[in-house]
Write an enzyme that holds these catalytic residues in place. Sequence first.
Site, short mmCIF file in Angstrom:
data_model
loop_
_atom_site.label_atom_id
_atom_site.label_comp_id
_atom_site.label_asym_id
_atom_site.label_seq_id
_atom_site.Cartn_x
_atom_site.Cartn_y
_atom_site.Cartn_z
CG ASP A 40 -2.13 0.85 1.08
OD1 ASP A 40 -2.03 1.92 0.48
OD2 ASP A 40 -3.20 0.45 1.57
CG ASP A 41 -0.09 4.79 0.12
OD1 ASP A 41 -0.95 4.38 -0.68
OD2 ASP A 41 -0.33 5.65 0.97
CB CYS B 238 -5.91 3.47 -1.48
SG CYS B 238 -4.41 4.04 -0.67
CG ASP C 1 -2.46 0.90 -3.17
OD1 ASP C 1 -1.32 1.35 -2.96
OD2 ASP C 1 -3.35 0.89 -2.29
#
Length: 630
Positions: free
Chosen positions: A36-37, A74, A312
């Site tokens: 994530d990120d 996201c 993402d």
Amino acid sequence: MTHFPSFWLALLVLFWCALSRADGHDTPNIILILTDDQDVTAKSLDSAYMPRLNRLFRSEGMEFLNYYVSTALCCPSRASIFRGQNCHNTKIFDNGDLNNATYQSGSWEKFLDTGLEDETFLTLLQSAGYETALVGKYMNGYLGPDAASHKPPGFDHFMGMMKTSYYGATFSDNGKRVLKLNETAYQTDFVRDWAIEFLKQKRNESKPFFLMMTPFAPHAPATPAKRHENMFHDTQFPRFDSFNPSDDIQHQRPAWIKNMPPLAQAQIDSMDNFYRNRLRALQAVDEALEDVVGTVKDLGLDKNTFVVYTSDNGQHFGDFRIPAGKRQAYETDVLVPFFVRGPGIRGGSYSTQVVQSVDLVPTFLEMATFSNTMKKTTKSRKAKGTSNVQLRVLQPSYPMDGKSILPLLTGEIPGTPAVNNFRWAALLEMYGGSSGVGQRYQEMKNFYQHHFFPNTYQAVRVVNGPSEWAGQADWLYVEWCTGEQEFYNMTSDPYQTRNLAVSSVVDSDDNLLRLLHRLSRLLGNLGNCRGSECHEMNQSFELPMDEYFVSSEHRMLHSLDELQASIRNKFPCFNPPNMTKVDINLGRKSFAVDLHVPEPFAFGFPFSDEEYVPESLLQVWEEYRHYFHS
């Protein structure tokens, strides 16, 4: 979906048939690891920070150097990954409506309510005989009682995270019970352990499997595991030319960015600390990679299992004075890691072809196709004594915007051509991206939670396009809802500091004006594309520049002002487009009424991933907040 020529199809079928199997099937297993990120540009992939990833994926797999998410946020990005569609087709524009009562712009709730969840690549794989599983983050907004009792369609095993705390996370266990980890259990370790248990004990060995591992790391607040919290003490995020730049660079940005004040030292220190914690949080991910890949090998599954590693969206750190976060079209936010290891993939290989997140669904579905091919071959031989095969391709009922990268993995399409014949133009889009901005700042004095800022753009990333006009190109072209443009030649300007789409440059360069006009037409096609239109370019885009402008259909606009006026008519600055429902109690004036009104939220603090809010930004808010109240 791309269809293979018969020679390549036969070769791939023979290849898979020849592989030894530990399980009782010949269909490839697939593991998708989605962080994530996670950035590329801020060097989170360096071997000093993720040595196991470098060994297991970079040295033993294939790396895609030009892999772009179509939307750097996201929830829209995850919707694209699940469906293989750009966000202008999913209509998941945002993370959700946590703090406003306006148009439902995103989140899991919208994904559910609009029926998108009913048909994803998971439902298709499950229908084709795959055993499917997810452990970790599902989608933004998957929380509360509704989530706790809901197992998304397409999953045989579902351990979906509701509370994303690094310690003490909460999960929905197949929609039947809520699992609350104790405060000493580290979330990423739990994701790893659950995945290993699935591989060893939970799955049906007679079936192929698809496993999604989706840890929250390194998303803010990026809390590291206790065993890693003392690492990287002196490490700082990279200070590129785009970091906290001088006014002459800053003022080349679009309206809401150009007026941002220089970052305060306290903000910079906060970002350094956040950056260190991101690297620390990734250590548990790196360890998990070794444990999961090791388990796959120990079980004898490595000859028949693809493992995909990606994220993402990316992350910026003070570029153009914007505090740590995402949502922009700059390389920091849209370029993300993408590695694949598995059968037939040459270790240490890489590809410079342009690949996007919408390509994952058609790729997974095409991988699953080989099982159907071989089964039909066997049945056909028994019944008819012939090897002719009618390929059953897994296809959703809606058109996918991406295409399978399997030809790149197998070498059917070269990975490093002079012209990127797989794709040379990647669509990047964002329609506001501001829902939920008030959650962190709701206690701030006079804070107004319900206003949208005009972070709405469409952009195209061009790499090694047609030799007639875009050969060896390395360009970023952006159109904002305000009519403003950005154009960067990243061969000479890798950090996007010199915007060439400004009057002072364009007015004296007719060739540049022609190029901007052509890119605007290209973006107009991509920004409204659906299905194969998103990757099968109109033949006119192959023409040399002079031939392109011969027809009246491609009439040349005569000035930058004329071109920007045409852009302003493309899409509004609202968040999102076609807003239809507004709470009258908000008393909000639309920003689009006067595009010259400074937007306080644009100065960074409500959509930043850092914690520090400098007094100078609060003063800006106090000065301009009256514009947004009745």
